[in-house]
Scaffold this motif. Structure first.
Motif, PDB file in Angstrom:
ATOM      1  N   ARG A 124      46.701  50.708  26.670  1.00  0.00           N
ATOM      2  CA  ARG A 124      46.580  50.820  28.040  1.00  0.00           C
ATOM      3  C   ARG A 124      46.183  49.696  29.048  1.00  0.00           C
ATOM      4  N   ALA A 177      58.834  57.639  32.058  1.00  0.00           N
ATOM      5  CA  ALA A 177      57.903  58.309  32.878  1.00  0.00           C
ATOM      6  C   ALA A 177      58.245  57.975  34.182  1.00  0.00           C
ATOM      7  N   GLY A 218      51.007  55.746  36.231  1.00  0.00           N
ATOM      8  CA  GLY A 218      51.712  55.516  37.337  1.00  0.00           C
ATOM      9  C   GLY A 218      51.790  56.345  38.575  1.00  0.00           C
ATOM     10  N   CYS A 249      47.612  59.851  34.296  1.00  0.00           N
ATOM     11  CA  CYS A 249      48.999  59.177  34.662  1.00  0.00           C
ATOM     12  C   CYS A 249      48.670  57.750  34.996  1.00  0.00           C
ATOM     13  N   THR A 251      50.843  69.351  29.275  1.00  0.00           N
ATOM     14  CA  THR A 251      50.494  68.171  28.430  1.00  0.00           C
ATOM     15  C   THR A 251      49.626  68.798  27.203  1.00  0.00           C
ATOM     16  N   HIS A 257      44.077  59.655  29.392  1.00  0.00           N
ATOM     17  CA  HIS A 257      45.586  59.729  29.356  1.00  0.00           C
ATOM     18  C   HIS A 257      45.750  59.784  30.961  1.00  0.00           C
ATOM     19  N   HIS A 282      44.974  53.332  21.697  1.00  0.00           N
ATOM     20  CA  HIS A 282      45.397  53.693  23.133  1.00  0.00           C
ATOM     21  C   HIS A 282      44.732  52.640  24.075  1.00  0.00           C
ATOM     22  N   THR A 326      60.000  61.930  35.452  1.00  0.00           N
ATOM     23  CA  THR A 326      58.848  62.845  36.346  1.00  0.00           C
ATOM     24  C   THR A 326      59.039  62.963  37.989  1.00  0.00           C
ATOM     25  N   GLY A 382      47.669  65.214  34.561  1.00  0.00           N
ATOM     26  CA  GLY A 382      46.819  65.048  33.447  1.00  0.00           C
ATOM     27  C   GLY A 382      45.267  64.777  33.922  1.00  0.00           C
ATOM     28  N   GLY A 383      44.588  64.244  32.843  1.00  0.00           N
ATOM     29  CA  GLY A 383      43.172  63.820  32.932  1.00  0.00           C
ATOM     30  C   GLY A 383      42.638  63.180  31.921  1.00  0.00           C
ATOM     31  N   ALA A 395      54.050  57.112  41.447  1.00  0.00           N
ATOM     32  CA  ALA A 395      54.727  58.129  41.820  1.00  0.00           C
ATOM     33  C   ALA A 395      54.757  58.708  43.166  1.00  0.00           C
ATOM     34  N   ARG A 404      46.504  68.144  24.025  1.00  0.00           N
ATOM     35  CA  ARG A 404      45.606  67.415  23.114  1.00  0.00           C
ATOM     36  C   ARG A 404      45.478  68.214  21.608  1.00  0.00           C
ATOM     37  N   LEU A 421      50.851  57.378  25.344  1.00  0.00           N
ATOM     38  CA  LEU A 421      50.372  58.504  25.328  1.00  0.00           C
ATOM     39  C   LEU A 421      50.581  59.460  24.009  1.00  0.00           C
TER      40      LEU A 421
HETATM   41  C1  HEM Z   1      55.560  62.762  39.796  1.00  0.00           C
HETATM   42  C2  HEM Z   1      55.523  61.674  38.824  1.00  0.00           C
HETATM   43  C3  HEM Z   1      54.698  61.982  37.546  1.00  0.00           C
HETATM   44  C4  HEM Z   1      54.024  62.922  36.958  1.00  0.00           C
HETATM   45  C5  HEM Z   1      53.973  64.358  37.495  1.00  0.00           C
HETATM   46  C6  HEM Z   1      53.617  62.446  36.048  1.00  0.00           C
HETATM   47  C7  HEM Z   1      52.627  63.152  34.978  1.00  0.00           C
HETATM   48  C8  HEM Z   1      52.006  62.448  33.806  1.00  0.00           C
HETATM   49  C9  HEM Z   1      51.226  63.311  32.963  1.00  0.00           C
HETATM   50  C10 HEM Z   1      51.265  65.034  32.940  1.00  0.00           C
HETATM   51  C11 HEM Z   1      50.655  62.697  31.899  1.00  0.00           C
HETATM   52  C12 HEM Z   1      49.923  62.955  30.805  1.00  0.00           C
HETATM   53  C13 HEM Z   1      48.500  62.921  31.327  1.00  0.00           C
HETATM   54  C14 HEM Z   1      47.494  63.702  30.354  1.00  0.00           C
HETATM   55  O1  HEM Z   1      48.200  63.962  29.360  1.00  0.00           O
HETATM   56  O2  HEM Z   1      46.322  63.574  30.499  1.00  0.00           O
HETATM   57  C15 HEM Z   1      51.379  61.136  32.230  1.00  0.00           C
HETATM   58  C16 HEM Z   1      50.949  60.040  31.719  1.00  0.00           C
HETATM   59  C17 HEM Z   1      51.552  58.728  31.769  1.00  0.00           C
HETATM   60  N1  HEM Z   1      52.454  58.350  32.878  1.00  0.00           N
HETATM   61 FE1  HEM Z   1      53.065  59.663  34.433  1.00  0.00          FE
HETATM   62  N2  HEM Z   1      53.429  60.997  35.936  1.00  0.00           N
HETATM   63  C18 HEM Z   1      54.562  60.647  36.904  1.00  0.00           C
HETATM   64  C19 HEM Z   1      55.003  59.449  37.280  1.00  0.00           C
HETATM   65  C20 HEM Z   1      54.626  58.315  36.613  1.00  0.00           C
HETATM   66  C21 HEM Z   1      55.405  56.874  36.852  1.00  0.00           C
HETATM   67  C22 HEM Z   1      56.150  56.580  37.961  1.00  0.00           C
HETATM   68  C23 HEM Z   1      54.847  56.139  35.814  1.00  0.00           C
HETATM   69  C24 HEM Z   1      55.187  54.569  35.530  1.00  0.00           C
HETATM   70  C25 HEM Z   1      56.363  54.171  35.968  1.00  0.00           C
HETATM   71  C26 HEM Z   1      54.001  56.953  34.799  1.00  0.00           C
HETATM   72  C27 HEM Z   1      53.493  56.410  33.733  1.00  0.00           C
HETATM   73  C28 HEM Z   1      52.705  57.026  32.890  1.00  0.00           C
HETATM   74  C29 HEM Z   1      52.009  56.518  31.722  1.00  0.00           C
HETATM   75  C30 HEM Z   1      52.051  55.334  31.133  1.00  0.00           C
HETATM   76  C31 HEM Z   1      51.381  57.684  31.055  1.00  0.00           C
HETATM   77  C32 HEM Z   1      50.499  57.805  29.807  1.00  0.00           C
HETATM   78  C33 HEM Z   1      49.190  57.147  29.940  1.00  0.00           C
HETATM   79  C34 HEM Z   1      48.228  57.134  28.768  1.00  0.00           C
HETATM   80  O3  HEM Z   1      48.342  57.567  27.826  1.00  0.00           O
HETATM   81  O4  HEM Z   1      46.954  56.424  28.899  1.00  0.00           O
HETATM   82  N3  HEM Z   1      54.116  58.135  35.144  1.00  0.00           N
HETATM   83  N4  HEM Z   1      51.862  61.178  33.595  1.00  0.00           N
END
Ligand code: HEM
Length: 407
Positions: free
Chosen positions: A103, A246, A358, A356, A296, A354, A99, A250, A350-351, A362, A298, A92
């Motif tokens: 990923r 994460a 997960g 999410c 989030t 990046h 990235h 979250t 997000g979108g 979630a 950029r 992230l």
């Molecule tokens: C309610 C639960 C969750 C919310 C609200 C959430 C929200 C987000 C948001 C807002 C981002 C950034 C997206 C962006 O900037 O465009 C993100 C990225 C990410 N999330 Fe989640 N997340 C949740 C649960 C999880 C879980 C359970 C995992 C994994 C175990 C996870 C793994 C990741 C990873 C690895 C990224 C980075 C992706 C990238 O940079 O390509 N998330 N998440």
């Protein structure tokens, strides 16, 4: 005062406009200040030089259609030194091609098969915890309920012992403050110490996987390989700490905030109990209505126009997910909590590249928790006067006492 760097006919005066993110009460009562910001300064220059977007279409444009990334055009993460940026390897915090490479490798461990195996592993933990609090007659939503499914899934994914959930949750909570060095300078020492402790903890688990390969996601990350490419030790460590954060923070926040919403809207809780088939749309509505990750960000790689204002290249731009999710231009009666709502296009994951990774996990954790609680409890009443936020950058209840009756 006219800001630096704006063009066009609109002058921008820097300010927080009532939505100062370091104020604790913004976590408790965010919606009215963010609504005012969206209505009065939808493209907002903050006193520290960041920009904030609060309209849905601007947030979508930033995340999906702008030429932007996590670092500036020199590869520096805003607020970090060049050295810290070079050492920062969680996906992230990275831009393509690094990235995409990381990923891709990590996604190999997030297969449908791996996720399918996690669901049945989570449920018994949730049932067991509900039985325990049912006997007590009271619970702390944060430490007895919200934590259970996310911690159980981290057990299944990363091999983290369930008993360590409270310690790890506190550490990842503190560690999130590392993402906003400038906004919360007084939390940085605790954040560094927490990351250090988490690194030692995860290293042991990784070493264990090297000695004895395992089938869980951490085991697969250790061996994940594509075209002869593998995660380095440092990359692996940072992805696992990032995933732990994460995975816990979250979803714990989402479930806690959802229980507050259900307590304020008991008719929606009863509707969920009577219609378990509404659980998936209830999860989406909670993600929209009370997101745990309110924003989030950029960095723009070229001058970009948002609503008539041109934001200059290399500016850090914050996408206010929490405000966009209640934009009346997109959502009908946005301040109404309606678990049957069909407009499931919130910005909470997000979108763009990046988005999410997960999101399925979630949803699974939250779905399992909602079904179990609604089937077992009624008259859920959260005592918001005793709410304490976790020491996190995000909206995560750390203490939230509640009463209920058995159904
Ligand atoms: C309610 C639960 C969750 C919310 C609200 C959430 C929200 C987000 C948001 C807002 C981002 C950034 C997206 C962006 O900037 O465009 C993100 C990225 C990410 N999330 Fe989640 N997340 C949740 C649960 C999880 C879980 C359970 C995992 C994994 C175990 C996870 C793994 C990741 C990873 C690895 C990224 C980075 C992706 C990238 O940079 O390509 N998330 N998440």
């Amino acid at each position: 005062m006219i800001s630096r760097g704006t063009t066009g006919s609109m002058a921008v005066t820097p300010g927080w406009y009532g939505a100062d993110p370091t104020r604790m009460d913004l976590k408790t009562n965010p919606h009215s200040p963010y609504r005012q910001l969206r209505e009065s300064q939808p493209v907002n220059l903050t006193p520290n030089g960041d920009w904030r977007l609060s309209r849905y279409q601007d947030v979508q444009k930033l995340l999906k259609h702008s030429h932007s990334g996590m670092r500036d055009t020199q590869g520096i993460i805003p607020g970090e030194t060049a050295e810290d940026s070079a050492n920062s390897k969680f996906m992230l915090r990275m831009d393509p091609p690094d990235h995409d490479r990381i990923r891709n490798l990590v996604s190999k461990a997030f297969t449908p098969r791996a996720l399918n195996a996690i669901g049945p592993a989570i449920e018994p933990f949730v049932q067991q915890e509900l039985e325990r609090v049912a006997e007590q007659g009271v619970m702390d939503v944060a430490t007895d309920l919200s934590i259970t499914a996310p911690a159980a899934s981290m057990c299944a994914m990363l091999g983290v012992p369930f008993e360590d959930r409270h310690r790890l949750t506190r550490l990842v909570s503190l560690a999130t403050n590392r993402l906003a060095k400038l906004a919360v300078p007084d939390m940085q020492e605790d954040a560094e110490a927490a990351i250090y402790e988490l690194a030692g903890y995860m290293l042991e688990l990784i070493e264990e996987r090297r000695r004895k390969p395992s089938d869980d996601i951490l085991g697969q990350l250790v061996t994940a390989e594509e075209a002869g490419d593998r995660l380095s030790n440092d990359e692996l460590l940072q992805q696992s700490i990032g995933l732990l954060g994460a995975g816990l923070e979250t979803t714990i926040g989402l479930i806690g905030n959802s229980m507050m919403a259900f307590s304020r809207h008991p008719e929606q809780f009863e509707r969920l109990a009577a219609h378990p088939e509404l659980t998936p749309s209830a999860v989406e509505e909670c993600l929209r209505f009370e997101p745990s990750i309110p924003m989030t960000m950029r960095v723009l790689w070229e001058d970009t126009e948002f609503g008539g204002i041109t934001i200059p290249k290399n500016s850090r731009v914050i996408a206010l997910i929490i405000a966009a999710n209640r934009d009346p231009a997109v959502f009908t009666a946005p301040d109404t909590f309606d678990i049957g709502r069909r407009e499931a296009k919130h910005c909470s994951f997000g979108g763009g590249i990046h988005f999410c990774l997960g999101s399925h996990l979630a949803r699974l954790n939250t779905d399992i928790t909602f079904r179990a609680v609604a089937a077992k409890f009624t008259d859920l009443q959260v005592d918001e006067s005793k709410l304490e936020w976790a020491p996190s950058l995000f909206r995560v209840p750390g203490k939230l006492p509640a009463t209920f009756r058995l159904r």
